[in-house]
Scaffold this motif. Structure first.
Motif, PDB file in Angstrom:
ATOM      1  N   GLU A 188      14.330  -4.876 -10.576  1.00 17.37           N
ATOM      2  CA  GLU A 188      13.788  -6.241 -10.785  1.00 17.37           C
ATOM      3  C   GLU A 188      12.449  -5.733 -10.098  1.00 17.37           C
ATOM      4  N   GLU A 189      12.135  -5.463 -10.993  1.00 15.80           N
ATOM      5  CA  GLU A 189      10.248  -5.348 -11.753  1.00 15.80           C
ATOM      6  C   GLU A 189       9.043  -6.457 -11.413  1.00 15.80           C
ATOM      7  N   GLU A 190       9.929  -7.308 -11.229  1.00 15.37           N
ATOM      8  CA  GLU A 190       9.311  -8.837 -11.737  1.00 15.37           C
ATOM      9  C   GLU A 190       9.687  -9.630 -10.405  1.00 15.37           C
ATOM     10  N   LYS A 191      10.070  -8.951  -9.061  1.00 14.24           N
ATOM     11  CA  LYS A 191      10.143  -9.230  -7.803  1.00 14.24           C
ATOM     12  C   LYS A 191       9.398  -8.122  -6.851  1.00 14.24           C
ATOM     13  N   LEU A 203      11.147  -7.562   2.220  1.00 18.49           N
ATOM     14  CA  LEU A 203      10.876  -7.348   3.237  1.00 18.49           C
ATOM     15  C   LEU A 203      11.461  -8.515   4.363  1.00 18.49           C
ATOM     16  N   GLN A 204      10.467  -8.890   5.302  1.00 19.01           N
ATOM     17  CA  GLN A 204      11.561  -9.210   6.462  1.00 19.01           C
ATOM     18  C   GLN A 204      10.122 -10.538   7.187  1.00 19.01           C
ATOM     19  N   PRO A 205      10.356 -11.296   6.864  1.00 19.65           N
ATOM     20  CA  PRO A 205      11.083 -12.123   6.317  1.00 19.65           C
ATOM     21  C   PRO A 205      10.901 -11.858   4.942  1.00 19.65           C
ATOM     22  N   TRP A 265      -2.223  -8.490  -0.457  1.00 19.47           N
ATOM     23  CA  TRP A 265      -1.451  -8.253  -0.152  1.00 19.47           C
ATOM     24  C   TRP A 265      -1.176  -7.338   0.716  1.00 19.47           C
ATOM     25  N   LEU A 266      -0.605  -7.604   1.463  1.00 18.18           N
ATOM     26  CA  LEU A 266      -0.677  -5.988   2.383  1.00 18.18           C
ATOM     27  C   LEU A 266       1.179  -5.785   3.006  1.00 18.18           C
ATOM     28  N   CYS A 267       1.335  -4.481   2.720  1.00 18.77           N
ATOM     29  CA  CYS A 267       2.797  -4.167   2.768  1.00 18.77           C
ATOM     30  C   CYS A 267       2.733  -3.753   4.696  1.00 18.77           C
ATOM     31  N   GLY A 296      -0.884   1.579  -2.246  1.00 17.51           N
ATOM     32  CA  GLY A 296       0.006   1.049  -3.346  1.00 17.51           C
ATOM     33  C   GLY A 296       0.861   1.376  -3.234  1.00 17.51           C
ATOM     34  N   THR A 297       1.336   1.231  -2.521  1.00 11.97           N
ATOM     35  CA  THR A 297       3.329   1.292  -2.194  1.00 11.97           C
ATOM     36  C   THR A 297       4.413   0.586  -3.181  1.00 11.97           C
ATOM     37  N   GLY A 298       5.150  -0.150  -3.809  1.00 11.33           N
ATOM     38  CA  GLY A 298       6.278  -1.090  -4.246  1.00 11.33           C
ATOM     39  C   GLY A 298       6.804  -1.305  -3.146  1.00 11.33           C
ATOM     40  N   TRP A 299       6.772  -2.300  -3.111  1.00 11.74           N
ATOM     41  CA  TRP A 299       8.282  -3.328  -1.825  1.00 11.74           C
ATOM     42  C   TRP A 299       8.948  -4.512  -3.235  1.00 11.74           C
TER      43      TRP A 299
END
Length: 145
Positions: free
Chosen positions: A3-6, A22-24, A34-36, A14-17
């Motif tokens: 689901e790359e589009e999400k 995510l919560q929420p 955006w920060l993880c 640089g990590t992917g989420w």
């Protein structure tokens, strides 16, 4: 579950989420930086991120001996440096968990300079230990004057 589009990439590390992990969960992809959750927990902030990016971009102006020479010092950058240097020598309270209880220790802050990255402050504590903090973390830990 690609689901790359999400998928979001953290602007801090640089990590992917995935938005739904995510919560929420996020309903939409953020338009700006955006920060993880990990970077937020570590005290990274969007202003700190922008400051770090500004430091890595070449300054405009003529080139002298292979380096850009600014024609005029950027007033916003100069003001930001003055604000950061104002934390020099200030006392912070750092709380950490030890053996199931919270321990607070006092430390003196030193500004390491613009080239130090996002964690540009070092605090030396009474017990001889030291730690690095971002400007946002220092602000949150400052002792009242």
């Amino acid at each position: 579950m690609d689901e790359e589009e999400k998928m979001l990439l953290c602007d801090g590390c640089g990590t992917g989420w995935h938005t739904m992990c995510l919560q929420p969960p996020l309903a939409t992809i953020p338009k700006d930086e955006w920060l993880c959750p990990r970077c937020v927990h570590d005290g990274v902030s969007i202003p700190d991120l922008r400051l770090a990016r500004a430091r890595t971009q070449p300054e405009p102006g003529p080139i002298l001996r292979g380096k850009h020479v600014p024609l005029f010092r950027d007033a916003a950058s100069r003001r930001r440096q003055q604000e950061l240097k104002a934390f020099e020598g200030r006392t912070i309270v750092h709380k950490e968990r030890r053996g199931g209880r919270t321990v607070a220790k006092l430390g003196i802050v030193s500004y390491l300079g613009a080239s130090s990255g996002m964690k540009c402050f070092e605090a030396k504590f009474e017990d001889g230990s030291h730690a690095h903090f971002s400007p946002a973390e220092v602000r949150n830990k400052l002792m009242p004057v």
